[in-house]
Design an enzyme around this catalytic site. Structure first.
Site, PDB file in Angstrom:
ATOM      1  N   PHE A   1       1.013  -1.056   0.014  1.00 31.71           N
ATOM      2  CA  PHE A   1       0.353  -0.530   0.036  1.00 31.71           C
ATOM      3  C   PHE A   1       0.464   1.361  -0.437  1.00 31.71           C
ATOM      4  CE2 PHE A   1      -3.021   2.461   0.919  1.00 31.71           C
ATOM      5  CZ  PHE A   1      -4.472   2.703   0.983  1.00 31.71           C
TER       6      PHE A   1
ATOM      7  N   HIS B   1      -1.551  -3.374  -6.000  1.00 32.77           N
ATOM      8  CA  HIS B   1      -1.180  -3.172  -4.845  1.00 32.77           C
ATOM      9  C   HIS B   1      -2.202  -4.349  -4.348  1.00 32.77           C
ATOM     10  CE1 HIS B   1      -3.814  -0.127  -2.490  1.00 32.77           C
ATOM     11  NE2 HIS B   1      -3.293   0.394  -3.978  1.00 32.77           N
ATOM     12  N   CYS B   2      -1.942  -4.745  -2.557  1.00 35.68           N
ATOM     13  CA  CYS B   2      -3.045  -4.998  -1.633  1.00 35.68           C
ATOM     14  C   CYS B   2      -2.319  -4.167  -0.244  1.00 35.68           C
ATOM     15  CB  CYS B   2      -2.699  -6.086  -1.345  1.00 35.68           C
ATOM     16  SG  CYS B   2      -1.704  -7.376  -1.044  1.00 35.68           S
ATOM     17  N   LYS B   3      -2.707  -4.502   0.666  1.00 32.93           N
ATOM     18  CA  LYS B   3      -2.438  -3.931   1.668  1.00 32.93           C
ATOM     19  C   LYS B   3      -0.224  -4.137   2.049  1.00 32.93           C
ATOM     20  CE  LYS B   3      -2.316  -2.732   6.081  1.00 32.93           C
ATOM     21  NZ  LYS B   3      -3.387  -0.563   6.607  1.00 32.93           N
TER      22      LYS B   3
ATOM     23  N   THR C   1      -1.963 -10.026  -3.871  1.00 32.13           N
ATOM     24  CA  THR C   1      -0.724  -9.143  -5.426  1.00 32.13           C
ATOM     25  C   THR C   1      -0.293 -10.186  -5.568  1.00 32.13           C
ATOM     26  OG1 THR C   1      -0.689  -7.057  -4.617  1.00 32.13           O
ATOM     27  CG2 THR C   1       0.584  -7.421  -5.907  1.00 32.13           C
TER      28      THR C   1
END
Length: 193
Positions: free
Chosen positions: A33, A113-115, A121
């Protein structure tokens, strides 16, 4: 990696890429992120799109940045899987939808993106690599590198079992459809019909 960026007034500021940043392919990037310190770095990529893989709403500050830069947000809310719960499955329709965004060059440059840029991802990028005909051992090696010792067997199983033929029609449209005239643009595009 930290870079120095000079704005229009000549003032220098430090910019850094988001955590777990990497280039997947020409015009396709991945990361964790983005925080406030990485927005200047992302501005330099001249992104057109962001593929966000978390179910939580996009934070206001980041959404304001996307709007100010004219970046389109595609959200595919994939729930976070836990090591303790191997029966939580990744929704195939979300991965297929995200892959369609990645295959459409009109969305490039695009950031996935993810966290933390590891599991969700990693699954999407792994499926993208299968579309690129990478051998499974190379796909898994890349997944492990970004997962940083926190690989999940359920993710690897998902990538291995992902059937790329479900995107055959998308790929055929991508191959045969050009934007305007062939002489003007050799870039392929996907038709969302």
């Amino acid at each position: 990696m930290i870079l120095e960026q000079v704005d229009e007034e000549g003032a220098a500021g430090l910019v850094a890429p988001p955590a777990n940043f990497g280039m997947v392919d020409a015009g396709v990037y991945r990361s964790g992120f983005p925080d406030a310190a990485s927005l200047g770095f992302l501005r330099g990529l001249r992104l057109r799109s962001v593929v966000y893989l978390c179910p939580e709403p996009y934070p206001e500050a980041n959404a304001a940045f996307l709007e100010a830069e004219g970046i389109r947000l595609f959200q595919f809310g994939i729930e976070r899987t836990k090591l303790q719960d191997p029966y939580v499955s990744i929704p195939v329709d979300a991965i297929v939808g995200a892959l369609r965004v990645l295959l459409d060059v009109r969305n490039h440059p695009v950031l996935i993106h993810c966290k933390r840029g590891k599991h969700r991802t990693g699954c999407l990028v792994g499926c993208f690599r299968k579309l690129q005909n990478w051998c499974l051992s190379s796909v898994f090696e890349e997944y492990h590198r970004y997962a940083a010792g926190k690989s999940r067997l359920s993710d690897l199983r998902f990538i291995e079992s992902f059937d790329v033929t479900c995107l055959r029609d998308c790929m055929l449209r991508l191959i045969y459809r050009y934007h305007d005239c062939l002489q003007k643009s050799k870039r392929l595009q996907y038709d969302v019909r």
